[in-house]
Design a protein around this motif. Structure first.
Motif, PDB file in Angstrom:
ATOM      1  N   LEU A 142       0.888  -1.255   0.002  1.00 52.90           N
ATOM      2  CA  LEU A 142      -0.056  -0.097  -0.058  1.00 52.90           C
ATOM      3  C   LEU A 142       0.935   1.370  -0.004  1.00 52.90           C
ATOM      4  N   ALA A 143       1.969   1.258   0.847  1.00 54.84           N
ATOM      5  CA  ALA A 143       2.764   2.489   1.277  1.00 54.84           C
ATOM      6  C   ALA A 143       3.656   2.561  -0.267  1.00 54.84           C
ATOM      7  N   ALA A 144       3.884   1.519  -1.139  1.00 53.79           N
ATOM      8  CA  ALA A 144       4.643   1.646  -2.555  1.00 53.79           C
ATOM      9  C   ALA A 144       3.770   2.056  -3.420  1.00 53.79           C
ATOM     10  N   THR A 145       2.599   2.009  -3.489  1.00 52.70           N
ATOM     11  CA  THR A 145       1.760   2.368  -4.592  1.00 52.70           C
ATOM     12  C   THR A 145       1.503   3.889  -4.233  1.00 52.70           C
ATOM     13  N   GLU A 146       1.232   4.223  -3.093  1.00 47.44           N
ATOM     14  CA  GLU A 146       1.001   5.692  -2.964  1.00 47.44           C
ATOM     15  C   GLU A 146       2.239   6.718  -3.064  1.00 47.44           C
ATOM     16  N   GLN A 147       3.452   6.156  -2.859  1.00 49.22           N
ATOM     17  CA  GLN A 147       4.391   6.912  -2.919  1.00 49.22           C
ATOM     18  C   GLN A 147       5.238   6.744  -4.121  1.00 49.22           C
ATOM     19  N   GLU A 148       5.373   7.254  -5.058  1.00 43.77           N
ATOM     20  CA  GLU A 148       6.159   7.143  -6.569  1.00 43.77           C
ATOM     21  C   GLU A 148       7.551   7.683  -6.045  1.00 43.77           C
ATOM     22  N   PRO A 149       8.739   6.831  -6.216  1.00 42.26           N
ATOM     23  CA  PRO A 149       9.894   7.395  -6.035  1.00 42.26           C
ATOM     24  C   PRO A 149      10.396   8.581  -6.958  1.00 42.26           C
ATOM     25  N   GLN A 150      10.713   9.567  -6.457  1.00 39.94           N
ATOM     26  CA  GLN A 150      11.063  10.586  -7.478  1.00 39.94           C
ATOM     27  C   GLN A 150      12.618  10.700  -7.641  1.00 39.94           C
ATOM     28  N   GLN A 151      12.807  10.695  -8.864  1.00 32.15           N
ATOM     29  CA  GLN A 151      14.416  11.023  -9.099  1.00 32.15           C
ATOM     30  C   GLN A 151      14.810  12.438  -8.982  1.00 32.15           C
ATOM     31  N   PRO A 152      16.039  12.376  -8.349  1.00 36.87           N
ATOM     32  CA  PRO A 152      16.378  14.045  -7.979  1.00 36.87           C
ATOM     33  C   PRO A 152      17.121  14.561  -9.482  1.00 36.87           C
ATOM     34  N   ALA A 153      16.792  15.645  -9.547  1.00 32.27           N
ATOM     35  CA  ALA A 153      17.651  16.318 -10.774  1.00 32.27           C
ATOM     36  C   ALA A 153      18.963  16.398 -10.692  1.00 32.27           C
ATOM     37  N   ILE A 154      19.538  16.111 -11.773  1.00 28.82           N
ATOM     38  CA  ILE A 154      21.181  16.005 -11.802  1.00 28.82           C
ATOM     39  C   ILE A 154      21.715  17.435 -12.227  1.00 28.82           C
ATOM     40  N   LYS A 155      22.231  17.854 -11.342  1.00 25.58           N
ATOM     41  CA  LYS A 155      22.966  19.221 -11.800  1.00 25.58           C
ATOM     42  C   LYS A 155      24.389  19.026 -11.958  1.00 25.58           C
ATOM     43  N   LYS A 156      24.804  19.825 -13.130  1.00 27.55           N
ATOM     44  CA  LYS A 156      26.164  19.721 -13.475  1.00 27.55           C
ATOM     45  C   LYS A 156      26.784  21.239 -13.116  1.00 27.55           C
ATOM     46  N   SER A 157      27.764  20.947 -12.454  1.00 23.38           N
ATOM     47  CA  SER A 157      28.516  22.059 -11.728  1.00 23.38           C
ATOM     48  C   SER A 157      29.902  22.424 -12.875  1.00 23.38           C
ATOM     49  N   SER A 158      30.045  23.706 -12.864  1.00 23.48           N
ATOM     50  CA  SER A 158      31.061  23.904 -13.976  1.00 23.48           C
ATOM     51  C   SER A 158      32.468  24.004 -13.404  1.00 23.48           C
ATOM     52  N   LYS A 159      32.600  23.986 -11.975  1.00 18.42           N
ATOM     53  CA  LYS A 159      33.796  23.942 -11.158  1.00 18.42           C
ATOM     54  C   LYS A 159      33.973  22.594 -10.809  1.00 18.42           C
ATOM     55  N   PRO A 160      35.348  22.239 -11.026  1.00 18.00           N
ATOM     56  CA  PRO A 160      35.718  20.689 -10.611  1.00 18.00           C
ATOM     57  C   PRO A 160      35.334  20.493  -8.797  1.00 18.00           C
ATOM     58  N   VAL A 161      34.975  19.578  -8.439  1.00 16.09           N
ATOM     59  CA  VAL A 161      34.734  19.422  -6.985  1.00 16.09           C
ATOM     60  C   VAL A 161      35.935  18.787  -6.528  1.00 16.09           C
ATOM     61  N   SER A 162      36.616  19.391  -5.392  1.00 21.01           N
ATOM     62  CA  SER A 162      37.824  19.046  -4.732  1.00 21.01           C
ATOM     63  C   SER A 162      37.436  18.477  -3.484  1.00 21.01           C
ATOM     64  N   THR A 163      37.953  17.283  -3.303  1.00 18.35           N
ATOM     65  CA  THR A 163      37.764  16.465  -2.018  1.00 18.35           C
ATOM     66  C   THR A 163      38.813  16.677  -0.865  1.00 18.35           C
ATOM     67  N   GLY A 164      39.906  17.382  -1.373  1.00 10.02           N
ATOM     68  CA  GLY A 164      41.013  17.248  -0.553  1.00 10.02           C
ATOM     69  C   GLY A 164      40.797  18.496   0.543  1.00 10.02           C
ATOM     70  N   VAL A 165      41.889  18.751   1.132  1.00 12.06           N
ATOM     71  CA  VAL A 165      42.027  19.919   2.157  1.00 12.06           C
ATOM     72  C   VAL A 165      42.732  20.887   1.275  1.00 12.06           C
ATOM     73  N   SER A 166      42.294  22.238   1.552  1.00  9.45           N
ATOM     74  CA  SER A 166      42.649  23.380   0.654  1.00  9.45           C
ATOM     75  C   SER A 166      43.938  23.757   1.261  1.00  9.45           C
ATOM     76  N   ALA A 167      44.978  24.359   0.443  1.00 10.70           N
ATOM     77  CA  ALA A 167      46.394  24.556   0.803  1.00 10.70           C
ATOM     78  C   ALA A 167      46.324  25.617   1.945  1.00 10.70           C
ATOM     79  N   ALA A 168      45.536  26.545   1.874  1.00 13.13           N
ATOM     80  CA  ALA A 168      45.692  27.479   3.115  1.00 13.13           C
ATOM     81  C   ALA A 168      45.474  26.857   4.781  1.00 13.13           C
ATOM     82  N   HIS A 169      44.499  25.624   4.611  1.00 15.54           N
ATOM     83  CA  HIS A 169      44.378  24.876   5.727  1.00 15.54           C
ATOM     84  C   HIS A 169      45.420  24.208   6.174  1.00 15.54           C
TER      85      HIS A 169
END
Length: 80
Positions: free
Chosen positions: A38-65
């Motif tokens: 019953l819960a599965a039929t009431e709530q359809e899973p929504q796919q999140p909108a994929i956003k493309k960022s123009s700048k690269p994502v850095s996962t490292g620590v910045s040089a200042a830190h």
């Protein structure tokens, strides 16, 4: 009461309890399955909108830190 009567009464009580627990768990399983459907039929899973960022994502620590941490460690080592 004789021992045979007591054993028959104990077996009867055990069988009654086991059947009761089995019925209760069976009803619980069917109820949970029905509610999940019953819960599965009431709530359809929504796919999140994929956003493309123009700048690269850095996962490292910045040089200042890194520089600030290195300076703090160096200053601590000089004092101690």
């Amino acid at each position: 009461m004789e021992i045979s009567e007591l054993l028959a009464q104990a077996a009867n009580l055990m069988l009654t309890g086991m059947i009761g627990v089995f019925l209760f768990l069976s009803i619980l399983i069917f109820a949970v399955k029905g509610l999940s459907r019953l819960a599965a039929t009431e709530q359809e899973p929504q796919q999140p909108a994929i956003k493309k960022s123009s700048k690269p994502v850095s996962t490292g620590v910045s040089a200042a830190h890194v520089a600030a941490i290195s300076a703090a460690v160096s200053q601590f080592r000089q004092k101690n």
